[in-house]
Each structure stands twice: as C-alpha cells, then as structure tokens.
Design an enzyme around this catalytic site. Structure first.
Site: not given
Length: 448
Positions: A164, A224, A237, A241, A341, A343, A346, A394
């Site tokens: 990101d 972002h 705690n 957030v 692969a 499987y 994603v 996102s």
C-alpha cells in the site's frame, strides 16, 4: 472461479474515488491500453535466462533494461525503457513476436481502493468490530468482539504484509504491532543480503529507500496505509481505535506514492514478503492489497502465484466503481492462482455498511468477489497520531486480512488454503450479497 481488470479503491468520508475502464480479455495482449501506465516503459518476461547476447538483441529491438524484477524459474523479468520512440502498444506488439520474449506488457499504474476500553470502540464508532452480543452491538460487524470475548486477540508471531502506502509506525495505536527488523539493523549495510539496506520497517519501493513513512508530523502522505494498518491491528486499551487483532506484526511494502504505484514496484513488494518468509521463516500469513487501477498483468499474476506457493494469502479490494467484476474484471482482485499454485490464494472483498447493505460504490461478482466486510464509515488511525473515518473496499479488505491473522493465531500450522476456506466457510448469509459474492455472505470471525 475468477478474476481480472482495474480498480481505484480509496473513498474518504463521502468522497468515492472510483476510476477504471474495461480492459482486454484476460490473458490477451493489450492493443490499446485504456488504463494509465508508465510512459516509455514495458515489462518484458524473457523465455530464458539473461545474458549479454540477450541484452544486445533486446537493444536491437529498441528497449534497454532498467532493472531485473525477478529471475523466478530461470526466466528474467525486466523493466525496460523504450529507446526507439515507438509507443508502448507498438513496442509490446514487436516484442511479442520475438522468440526471446515470453510476454511483454505495460507497466500499469495503480491507485488506492480507502471489549477494550478504546474510546472509538466504547462510543460505538467502530461498528465494524462489533458482534451480535457485544456492547455496543451490531450484527453486521465482523464479530471481532465475540472472538475477543473468547480470549482470541491475535499473536505477535503472526505477520501481515501491507502492500500500500507506508504507515505511521510510531502512531500510538500502531507502534506496539509495528515490525522492527532484527536481521538488518541500521548501519548502512545490507546485513541479511536481500538487496535492501537497513530495511528496518520494510521497504519503500516507490521512492527506493527504507523510509516507509513519509507523512511527517502533520502531513497527509501515507494516510491510507496508516488507516489500513489500524483496522488490521490497532492495539487495545490505549484510548484510540482497536483492530481485528490486538496483537499482530505488520510489515510495510510501500509501493504507492504521490502519483500511485507501478506494476514493477508492486511485483517487488510481493516478492519482498515471499523472500522474508523464505529467508527468515517469518510467519507471514497474508498480504493486504487495498489498491488497483491497471489492466491484466501476467507479470503481477506470476508474483501472486509465487506468494501462493509460499503459503501466503493475497487479500484484495474488489473496487469502488459499483460494477460487476464477473463482466468487467478488476485487478488484482480478479486474479486466480489455482493453475499456478494448485489453489487460489486470492480473497476478493466487497464492502457493506452498518445495516448489512452492499455499499453503493462497491464492486461485486457472483464468481469473482468472495465475501463482504465492513467498508462504510470505518474509523481508524491516520498520520499525526489522529483518527478518521473512510469509506471504500480499501477499508473492507483489512478486516479480512485481520481475520486471516486472527485465525492463524489460534490454528498454528494452518495453511493459506485452510485459512482461506475457514474465512469463506464462516461467512454469514446476507441478503444484499446473495448472488453478488461467491459466499453470498459477510465476514464473521467469532469462531476464530
């Protein structure tokens, strides 16, 4: 069952950043690229190894290698500059005709796709973390609070890669879960030999340095990525957030800069995490990918396959254009690694709101988008030690990446395929997602 095309997935507050256009059929050679790409560059996968003779021949074809992105399988993947004035489309067609070349494609540009005592949880703001029986309660939240009540709050031994922007690793809600590389201390040397000097927090592939956070004390850069990190693993705690995991370790693979990020840099970010897992045995279980915007890339798909073979999930935003990904594919969420692969690693994620409705901006797909998760009015950490509410697939994606990490913390040794199946099997049937996602349901981590 999936996947292919383009997305833009950051929506801040009520501003939806939805950009994208239809692309070439999956696997075909783009003849006229509608999505943005880096001018004057192409990605070239050679049919064999890299030699002086090969470079000379490529030079006669009007391209010059700028860097080698991968040598997987002995076939070099190059980022190359066009030197003879031809357009990207013309050069791709010419290179595809050469027996030296397995494929050539644009270097696409991607964009964003956006019971603890923490105040934002106790006042009901963090609805995405709530469950049916939590206080406060919301049936359409991820049910993370139910998992916490059962004593499942994550583990620092589980790692998530954030591909990101960078993130503010010293944010009060993130510093407790931010990775500090023990294998390459700050000394101006590449101690672990991975090609990146002093990659203490990860690496900035956009700016080619080890400074993964460029937001400063009052800047807006890396907002972002910082928001994504807080949803995956904001600590508990401490007054702000809290994430799906109270304990987790995240590593930055920054490739999005001021003008977005390129396919070449996305590939390097994926391979960085694959190498970290192989080189150091880090328990990297998932990569969070809240971005999109380019067409189909065989080179990027090959990198995602490498992550699947390394037993790492690739969790991706479905996109914010409100369109059907079954008919107009969206990348990277439409990739499917099954053929390469054995499987599919994603998980494509749609966004729902606090009433369980599919978000108006969210892309969907009965066969190409797997599951829904909270993605509207999601409050999380942002730079300058602050907090903000964003909308977007996102924001839904890190709820699912967090779920993968939470499951791994309670199921030691679980494979990526097993974690993926557990997440999809646990999805709660949801009317708005019926016929719009593979599972027809929303994220539920209460049993994790």
């Amino acid at each position: 069952m999936k996947r292919r095309s383009l997305i833009a997935a950051l929506s801040v507050s009520v501003l939806l950043a939805a950009c994208g256009q239809p692309q070439s059929p999956a696997g075909s050679t783009p003849q006229a690229a509608a999505a943005p790409f880096v001018a004057g560059e192409v990605l070239v996968q050679l049919s064999g190894g890299l030699s002086a003779q090969t470079l000379t021949t490529l030079g006669s074809l009007g391209v010059q290698s700028l860097e080698t992105l991968s040598r997987a399988g002995g076939a070099a993947l190059l980022r190359a500059q066009i030197t003879d004035g031809q357009t990207v489309e013309q050069k791709i067609a010419q290179l595809q005709a050469s027996p030296l070349v397995r494929f050539a494609e644009p270097n696409w540009i991607y964009q964003h796709q956006a019971v603890p005592t923490d105040s934002y949880y106790t006042n009901g703001t963090l609805w995405g973390m709530q469950g049916d029986a939590s206080t406060p309660a919301n049936a359409y939240g991820s049910q993370a609070a139910e998992a916490w009540a059962a004593g499942h709050t994550g583990s620092d031994s589980v790692y998530v890669g954030i591909i990101d922007e960078g993130y503010q690793f010293d944010h009060p809600d993130l510093r407790g879960n931010a990775w500090l590389n023990p294998f390459d201390p700050v000394n101006g040397r590449d101690d672990d030999g991975n090609g990146y000097v002093d990659d203490t927090r990860g690496w900035d592939f956009a700016n080619r340095d080890n400074t993964v956070y460029d937001g400063g004390t009052r800047g807006t850069l890396d907002a972002h990525g910082t928001h994504v990190a807080g949803t995956i693993g904001g600590t508990a705690n401490d007054g702000g957030v809290v994430g799906v995991n109270h304990n987790v370790t995240f590593i930055s693979g920054k490739f999005l800069g001021r003008r977005g990020g390129s396919t070449a840099d996305a590939i390097k970010a994926v391979d960085y995490f694959v190498d970290l897992k192989a080189r150091h045995g880090l328990n990297i279980v998932a990569l969070n990918n809240s971005w999109g915007g380019g067409g189909f890339s065989q080179a990027l798909l090959d990198a995602v396959v490498r992550s699947a073979r390394a037993n790492i999930l690739f969790i991706a935003a479905a996109g914010n254009s409100g369109t059907n990904n079954d008919t107009t594919a969206s990348y990277p969420s439409n990739y499917d690694t099954t053929a390469g692969a054995g499987y599919d690693n994603v998980i494509a994620v749609a966004a729902i709101d606090r009433t369980g409705a599919l978000a108006s901006f969210s892309q969907y797909g009965r066969t190409s988008v797997d599951i829904g998760a909270p993605g509207v009015a999601i409050t999380s950490s942002v730079p300058s030690n602050k907090y903000a509410s964003y909308n977007g697939t996102s924001m839904a994606t890190p709820h699912v990446a967090g779920a993968a990490a939470l499951y791994a913390s309670t199921h030691a040794g679980a494979t990526a395929a097993q974690i993926r199946q557990a997440i999809l099997n646990a999805a709660v049937p949801t009317a708005s997602l019926n016929g719009k996602t593979v599972t027809g349901g929303r994220l539920d981590v209460s049993g994790f």
